[in-house]
Design a protein around this motif. Structure first.
Motif, PDB file in Angstrom:
ATOM      1  N   PHE A 139      -9.109 -38.259  88.502  1.00  0.00           N
ATOM      2  CA  PHE A 139      -9.783 -37.779  89.705  1.00  0.00           C
ATOM      3  C   PHE A 139      -9.122 -36.506  90.228  1.00  0.00           C
ATOM      4  CE2 PHE A 139     -10.064 -37.524  94.293  1.00  0.00           C
ATOM      5  CZ  PHE A 139     -11.396 -37.773  94.562  1.00  0.00           C
ATOM      6  N   LEU A 170     -13.007 -46.243  90.297  1.00  0.00           N
ATOM      7  CA  LEU A 170     -11.616 -46.261  90.743  1.00  0.00           C
ATOM      8  C   LEU A 170     -11.262 -47.712  91.063  1.00  0.00           C
ATOM      9  CD1 LEU A 170     -11.525 -43.227  93.223  1.00  0.00           C
ATOM     10  CD2 LEU A 170     -10.766 -43.258  90.859  1.00  0.00           C
ATOM     11  N   ASP A 200      -7.214 -48.645 100.216  1.00  0.00           N
ATOM     12  CA  ASP A 200      -7.812 -47.446 100.799  1.00  0.00           C
ATOM     13  C   ASP A 200      -6.766 -46.530 101.408  1.00  0.00           C
ATOM     14  OD1 ASP A 200     -10.347 -47.915 100.037  1.00  0.00           O
ATOM     15  OD2 ASP A 200     -10.976 -48.873 101.912  1.00  0.00           O
ATOM     16  N   GLN A 230      -5.927 -42.693 100.454  1.00  0.00           N
ATOM     17  CA  GLN A 230      -5.879 -41.577 101.397  1.00  0.00           C
ATOM     18  C   GLN A 230      -4.666 -40.698 101.109  1.00  0.00           C
ATOM     19  OE1 GLN A 230      -8.142 -40.490 103.318  1.00  0.00           O
ATOM     20  NE2 GLN A 230      -9.518 -42.238 103.120  1.00  0.00           N
ATOM     21  N   LEU A 263      -4.730 -39.467  96.928  1.00  0.00           N
ATOM     22  CA  LEU A 263      -5.795 -38.535  96.569  1.00  0.00           C
ATOM     23  C   LEU A 263      -5.877 -37.374  97.556  1.00  0.00           C
ATOM     24  CD1 LEU A 263      -8.679 -40.979  95.519  1.00  0.00           C
ATOM     25  CD2 LEU A 263      -6.974 -39.893  94.081  1.00  0.00           C
ATOM     26  N   ASP A 264      -4.861 -37.268  98.410  1.00  0.00           N
ATOM     27  CA  ASP A 264      -4.874 -36.237  99.435  1.00  0.00           C
ATOM     28  C   ASP A 264      -4.889 -34.837  98.825  1.00  0.00           C
ATOM     29  OD1 ASP A 264      -4.312 -35.792 102.488  1.00  0.00           O
ATOM     30  OD2 ASP A 264      -3.061 -34.344 101.392  1.00  0.00           O
ATOM     31  N   LYS A 265      -5.577 -33.939  99.536  1.00  0.00           N
ATOM     32  CA  LYS A 265      -5.751 -32.577  99.038  1.00  0.00           C
ATOM     33  C   LYS A 265      -4.397 -31.895  98.767  1.00  0.00           C
ATOM     34  CE  LYS A 265      -8.973 -30.481 101.534  1.00  0.00           C
ATOM     35  NZ  LYS A 265      -9.588 -29.477 102.433  1.00  0.00           N
ATOM     36  N   ASP A 280      -9.623 -33.481  87.980  1.00  0.00           N
ATOM     37  CA  ASP A 280     -10.986 -33.157  87.562  1.00  0.00           C
ATOM     38  C   ASP A 280     -11.366 -31.708  87.821  1.00  0.00           C
ATOM     39  OD1 ASP A 280     -13.561 -34.284  86.483  1.00  0.00           O
ATOM     40  OD2 ASP A 280     -14.266 -33.368  88.339  1.00  0.00           O
ATOM     41  N   ARG A 281     -11.076 -31.224  89.035  1.00  0.00           N
ATOM     42  CA  ARG A 281     -11.523 -29.869  89.369  1.00  0.00           C
ATOM     43  C   ARG A 281     -10.840 -28.816  88.511  1.00  0.00           C
ATOM     44  NH1 ARG A 281     -10.689 -27.735  94.946  1.00  0.00           N
ATOM     45  NH2 ARG A 281     -11.623 -25.763  94.375  1.00  0.00           N
TER      46      ARG A 281
END
Lengths: 52, 669
Positions: B376, B488, B273, B277, B280-282, B379-380
């Motif tokens: 992931f 995931l 996890d 964090q 996958l951070d913005k 994706d956007r």
């Protein structure tokens, strides 16, 4: 899509934990012990009720 | 012979178990009439030969996806002696869903409880004995990459296969059970359906499964049965709503009861996890992704380069030594000539290290769990551009080799998204084109060559997105790619052994599938180039060859691009394999490959050459890639479409580039 989510464990009454929701953009949830990435659009359509 | 089928969710280590069970004794093909890969292997236990068939990784066994239907039909029609269901011990609840479905099919099941190490590390304990007795099937804990539990698994397979029967049944709620036995009563008399498990048929009829309903209605008494089913369904629907969904919930209720008694300990995935964090951070996610991509590529090309050179050189020297041995000029050329068999083998082999290194590093990333994260993260962005998030993976593969990219597209679940990814994949600048471009770029731009190459990479990617967008709007008429729903998997230390096995399997596949095509392509050029166009006899004068006259007759079409007939010929044969372009060009100019750069710079200016490279980048996938596209789309239409749009796009684009270049830099630079 509904059937697919069900098969992955999103059945009625299942508990869902949100791990990451930096949206808009996909979210990460834990359902039935496994981590799933859901597109924002799909995630918005999962009906949940806040517990705990 | 005992026949075993291997089933399991994606990401459970099923293929590692398959590899360790069968060792090197395996063959790869496709499922009949399908685009999905089929792997078979053998092993032997005390004189008994066992055939293992690797079923596609699935979460379920419905009739909705090709993979699920393949897995289900194999178990149903071929009735293997044993079905080994591989499950992820650290994720038992969701994995048991498939187990329940395989048991429902009436198969004899052995459960391989894989990733036991991961389960223990995440603080989960599983009562194996209790699980065995609740499910009624043997359970073998395994750690596949370390080979733990595999001997036991082999023993259990033989034991269950010899016992010939395994009666296990998981009971659902009472009203479902009543409905099922009612339907089974009606099914009992029908002879043609006897070979299927009656309980399974009843469950599927209750669910309203299209395939099964069609099957039952095809037999004489079937209509009668379906009428009864309708009555039973209506009654249940009043209480439970949609029965298919109700049965899914019902299975999960059964699973919950099992899990509560078998699994203890609170699952902890703090490390995983925490990593998510960060990864996958913005803000941090994308830069990390890009740097990992860079590492992947550096590794692929730098590690493989010396091996590639060595293999290529070895065969070139060998050919040269042997030239003249036969005394017959044609035969001698076919065997030892510049584009003869021996040199061709060298060429194919020199690609092997690149493919091997690429798959090695990809396997490490996949095993680590990063590939799902890449999908992931992307994706956007990808969705906005008309591709599914997962499409990033075939695109990355495409940079190594479009064949790999096209096959890699199978991870995209929706068919339209998959076709889009496949058809646009050849726009990714693959390693074959890279070899050709490197030679040209070095001659014309020297130190600035890197940025010129980069501009070509970016052009390819941009075009891929534009074509995908156009496809979606004008041809597929689809509003948006299918929404992302993806597992995931927890991060884990990647296994070197797994990566090495993967590398060997894929490299040998490439050698067998692509090797012959490249070899043939080289031979065709060689023969066309050594056959005199007027006397059809052997000639060493390329200018007089059939090839030259072909190029001359097509040259007017390409005159606006500023090419002479030699470049035309080189491009025609690049269709066979892009890496031939440079070799063919040097042969046509009658110089050695290392003298080509300086020669080209005498004939052409950088603007023309850049436009030429744009053409070579876009114009058509090589034959091997086309074969892959045909395989994966199962459609000549899409294959032809790919050639057509690419050739048209290439011609228009290189004209544009030429005009733009002239406007900016003048006639010659």
């Amino acid at each position: 899509m509904r059937r697919r989510l069900y098969e992955l464990g999103f059945t009625e009454g299942a508990s869902v934990q949100v791990v990451k929701s930096g949206g808009p953009g996909p979210v990460v949830v834990v359902v039935r012990g496994s981590r799933l990435a859901l597109g924002w659009g799909v995630a918005m359509k999962v009906l949940v009720e806040v517990v705990e | 012979m005992i026949r075993v089928a291997l089933a399991g969710n994606p990401n459970v280590g099923k293929s590692v178990i398959f590899n360790s069970l069968t060792g090197g004794r395996q063959k790869v093909g496709n499922w009949p009439g399908k685009t999905v890969e089929k792997r078979e292997g053998f092993f032997e236990v005390d004189g008994e030969e066992v055939l293992v068939v690797d079923l596609p990784g699935t979460y379920s066994l419905t009739a909705y996806s090709v993979e699920e239907l393949i897995a289900r039909n194999y178990i149903l029609e071929e009735q293997p002696d044993v079905v080994v269901v591989v499950v992820d011990a650290s994720n038992l609840e969701r994995n048991l869903y498939l187990v329940l479905q395989v048991i429902e099919l009436g198969a004899r099941v052995v459960l391989a409880l894989n990733k036991m190490d991961l389960a223990e590390a995440s603080n989960i304990r599983i009562d194996v004995k209790e699980l065995e007795s609740l499910l009624g099937v043997p359970v073998v804990p395994t750690v596949a990459p370390r080979g733990l539990g595999l001997d036991e698994l082999r023993r259990k397979i033989i034991e269950v296969a010899r016992a010939k029967k395994q009666a296990t049944r998981l009971a659902y709620a009472e009203d479902f059970e009543r409905a099922l036995s009612l339907i089974m009563e009606h099914l009992r008399e029908i002879a043609p359906l006897k070979r299927f498990n009656a309980r399974w048929l009843a469950i599927k009829l209750l669910e309203g499964d299209n395939e099964v309903v069609r099957m039952v209605s095809a037999v004489p008494e079937g209509k009668e049965v379906l009428r009864h089913v309708k009555v039973v369904r209506r009654e249940l629907e009043e209480r439970h709503g949609d029965l298919e969904l109700a049965l899914i919930s019902e299975r999960y209720r059964v699973i919950k009861r099992i899990v509560e008694r078998v699994v203890s300990g609170e699952k902890r995935l703090e490390a995983s996890d925490a990593l998510d964090q960060a990864l996958l951070d913005k803000y941090l996610g994308l830069p990390v992704f890009v740097s990992l991509l860079w590492v992947m590529f550096q590794f692929t090309f730098i590690v493989s380069a010396p091996f590639s050179d060595m293999l290529g050189d070895f065969f070139a020297i060998l050919s040269e030594r042997l030239r003249g041995v036969t005394g017959v000029s044609y035969l001698d050329y076919v065997l030892f000539g510049e584009y003869g068999v021996l040199n061709g083998i060298g060429t194919v082999l020199s690609f092997l290290p690149i493919i091997a290194a690429l798959y090695f590093v990809l396997s490490l990333f996949e095993d680590f769990g990063y590939m799902a994260r890449a999908a992931f993260l992307m994706d956007r962005v990808m969705r906005k551009l008309g591709l599914a998030g997962q499409a990033i993976i075939p695109m990355i593969l495409g940079f190594g080799c479009n064949i790999a990219g096209v096959y890699g597209a199978r991870i995209i679940p929706s068919e339209e998204d998959r076709v889009t990814a496949i058809v646009t994949n050849p726009l990714m600048l693959c390693s074959a084109r890279l070899t050709a471009f490197t030679v040209i770029v070095a001659a014309f731009w020297g130190a600035a060559g890197g940025s010129v190459l980069l501009s070509l990479y970016l052009l390819g990617v941009t075009l891929a997105f534009l074509v995908a967008l156009a496809l979606r709007v004008f041809i597929l008429r689809k509003s948006a790619p299918s929404p992302l729903v993806m597992e995931l998997p927890p991060y884990q230390l990647p296994s070197l052994k797994v990566a090495i096995t993967q590398m060997c399997v894929r490299a040998s596949l490439f050698f067998r599938k692509a090797g012959t095509i490249i070899l043939l392509g080289l031979l065709v050029i060689g023969l066309l180039a050594t056959t005199d166009s007027s006397t059809f006899s052997f000639t060493l004068d390329v200018e007089r060859s059939v090839l030259a006259s072909l190029g001359r007759s097509l040259q007017p079409v390409f005159a606006p691009l500023g090419w002479d007939w030699r470049l035309v010929v080189a491009v025609i044969f690049g269709f066979i394999a892009k890496e031939i372009v440079i070799g063919a060009t040097s042969m046509l100019y009658g110089v050695a490959e290392d003298e080509l750069p300086s020669l080209l710079s005498q004939y052409y200016d950088p603007v023309t050459m850049y436009s030429y490279m744009v053409f070579v980048l876009v114009y058509t996938p090589c034959i091997a890639t086309l074969a892959a596209i045909r395989h994966e789309t199962q459609s000549w239409k899409w294959t032809a479409f790919t050639i057509a749009y690419e050739v048209a796009l290439a011609y228009v684009l290189s004209l544009l580039v030429l005009a733009l270049g002239r406007a900016l830099f003048g006639g010659s630079v």
